[in-house]
Design a protein around this motif. Structure first.
Motif, short mmCIF file in Angstrom:
data_model
loop_
_atom_site.label_atom_id
_atom_site.label_comp_id
_atom_site.label_asym_id
_atom_site.label_seq_id
_atom_site.Cartn_x
_atom_site.Cartn_y
_atom_site.Cartn_z
N ARG A 99 15.11 8.00 19.84
CA ARG A 99 14.70 8.86 20.94
C ARG A 99 15.05 8.23 22.28
NH1 ARG A 99 9.60 8.77 20.11
NH2 ARG A 99 9.51 10.61 18.76
N GLU B 296 20.61 13.49 12.90
CA GLU B 296 20.20 14.87 13.16
C GLU B 296 19.20 14.93 14.32
OE1 GLU B 296 18.15 18.69 10.82
OE2 GLU B 296 18.54 16.80 9.77
N TYR B 297 18.29 13.97 14.36
CA TYR B 297 17.30 13.93 15.43
C TYR B 297 17.99 13.72 16.78
CZ TYR B 297 13.38 12.32 18.26
OH TYR B 297 12.45 12.17 19.25
N GLN C 99 21.10 14.29 17.53
CA GLN C 99 21.97 15.43 17.84
C GLN C 99 21.18 16.53 18.56
OE1 GLN C 99 23.80 17.29 14.43
NE2 GLN C 99 25.39 18.24 15.67
N LYS C 100 20.00 16.86 18.05
CA LYS C 100 19.18 17.89 18.69
C LYS C 100 18.78 17.48 20.10
CE LYS C 100 17.20 19.70 14.37
NZ LYS C 100 15.97 19.87 13.56
N GLU C 101 18.38 16.22 20.26
CA GLU C 101 17.93 15.74 21.57
C GLU C 101 19.07 15.69 22.58
OE1 GLU C 101 15.00 14.43 24.22
OE2 GLU C 101 14.74 15.09 22.15
N GLU D 261 22.07 17.34 22.46
CA GLU D 261 22.58 18.68 22.76
C GLU D 261 21.62 19.46 23.65
OE1 GLU D 261 23.46 20.44 18.99
OE2 GLU D 261 25.36 19.31 18.75
N ARG D 262 20.32 19.22 23.47
CA ARG D 262 19.33 19.87 24.33
C ARG D 262 19.49 19.42 25.78
NH1 ARG D 262 14.24 18.92 26.26
NH2 ARG D 262 14.13 16.84 25.34
#
Length: 436
Positions: free
Chosen positions: A192, A215-216, A218-220, A222-223
């Motif tokens: 994170r 995956e974690y 990537q979401k953070e 890209e957000r």
């Protein structure tokens, strides 16, 4: 008004920061003859640097491609390899290596950085960039600036990426369980912290292979308006030390439109850095304390022995409590898997370590003789792996003792070989000769 503006900008930069930013060396470097002195880390110095903010951004805009190397392990070596590859391919390169022995490399010329005072500050990068980037802009080839991120907290890591540099590409070497005191207690917390440090519009090349962590992140990322790709490691390099970082270099080359490294260069690099046992008269030993996180230590152990029982020696430092806790868990895991029978512990807080693990332990005091400890480690006849921390006088003396024993073993082998040759020559001389 100028002073008020500078003060406001300083408060914006400094909110939540630590009073100083200390980093550890991860790589031994050869230094060149032209040292560079960087500025003060005092409050006055920081205010002075803050007034250069607009000019600093304009200087950064002159660089064609900026690459920042972040992550837990292997940052310095990856930064050096990127510098070497782009330099050999004709780019005008400027590379900053951080740590206790910082360097700036300009087109292959190495400049050691001499700091005024004991503190390592992020703001030293402003003066270095201001001095050298205009030289980059004066050359005809495309230029590349490569910076090792020296932040050790989420705030300083983010500050480095978003204010002091302007990366087009961030290379995230890996997410390992280290700096847990400052970046987060778990690998998810660490992931994170790294993800939140990525500026919008930046592409991340990630060597971290854990699918959930990727995956974690990537979401953070890209957000936040960034992009990320996971380094693809071919089957034949799976599990090899350094495979994620050398293939990260290839991924960076692909992003900038350059052909990949030759296969033979990759094979040569990986072959050279794989751990191998040091053979002493007493037995086999390897110093894995230099990698100093549990995931890297486990990778080294697997390459060396897989499921063979070993004798671990864990050296503890008082200022690395998070690292100590992670090695306590690691030692218990090895014991549960019957990969160790007992653990040898040295350095600071050895009694507390022993009391908090359900593993037979033998504690060695900070005043112990490294030579004697080394001898005791081989008592059970098993291979020995040194773990934990390496930056300490005790560990330096132990490494010197290992090197001395290697030297003595080689001298004994050479003397034995010389005796064998001499005896063989004497036997030939006294052998009766046949006459026709």
């Amino acid at each position: 008004m100028s002073a008020e503006s500078a003060a406001d900008q300083f408060l914006d930069y400094a909110a939540g920061a630590l009073p100083m930013f200390l980093v550890g060396a991860e790589y031994e470097w050869k230094t060149g003859p032209k040292p560079i002195e960087v500025g003060s880390s005092s409050l006055t110095g920081l205010l002075s640097e803050a007034t250069r903010g607009i000019r600093h951004r304009k200087v950064l805009d002159q660089i064609d491609t900026q690459i920042v190397v972040s992550g837990t392990r292997g940052k310095s070596s990856t930064t050096q390899r990127l510098d070497d590859v782009f330099n050999r391919r004709g780019y005008d390169t400027l590379t900053k290596i951080t740590g206790n022995h910082p360097l700036l490399i300009h087109n292959g010329e190495v400049h050691p950085i001499e700091r005024r005072g004991p503190r390592t500050t992020l703001y030293e990068n402003i003066s270095l960039i201001a001095e050298f980037v205009p030289e980059l802009d004066a050359y005809e080839p495309d230029d590349v600036a490569i910076f090792e991120n020296q932040g050790i907290t989420e705030y300083t890591t983010r500050l480095f990426n978003q204010r002091l540099t302007d990366p087009d590409i961030i290379v995230l070497t890996n997410v390992r369980q280290d700096h847990t005191d400052t970046l987060g207690k778990t690998r998810t917390d660490l992931a994170r912290s790294f993800a939140r440090s990525v500026p919008a519009g930046t592409h991340v090349v990630s060597g971290e292979q854990h699918p959930v962590l990727h995956e974690y992140m990537q979401k953070e990322i890209e957000r936040r308006g960034g992009t990320i790709e996971q380094v693809d490691i071919p089957d034949e390099h799976e599990g090899l030390i350094g495979s994620e970082t050398i293939h990260a270099v290839n991924a960076v080359l692909d992003v900038v439109g350059e052909p990949p490294l030759p296969a033979e260069e990759i094979e040569s690099f990986l072959s050279a850095i794989q751990p191998t046992w040091i053979e002493l008269e007493d037995g086999l030993i390897f110093n894995a304390a230099e990698v100093n996180d549990v995931e890297s230590t486990e990778m080294v152990r697997r390459v060396l022995v897989d499921d063979e029982c070993i004798t671990p020696f864990v050296y503890l430092r008082r200022d690395r409590r998070g690292r100590t806790a992670s090695f306590a868990q690691y030692i218990e895991l090895l014991f549960e898997r019957e990969l160790i029978d007992e653990a040898h512990i040295g350095g600071a807080n050895t009694r507390a370590f022993a009391e908090n693990v359900d593993v037979p332990t033998k504690c060695h005091s900070q005043n112990a003789d490294p030579e004697q400890v080394l001898t005791e480690l081989f008592t059970d006849g098993r291979p020995v792996i040194l773990m934990g921390n390496t930056v300490d006088e005790f560990m330096r003396e132990m490494q010197a003792s290992i090197e001395q024993r290697v030297k003595e073993k080689r001298q004994a082998a050479s003397a034995s070989e010389a005796v064998d040759i001499s005896e063989q020559g004497s036997a030939e001389a006294t052998k009766p000769k046949d006459h026709e």
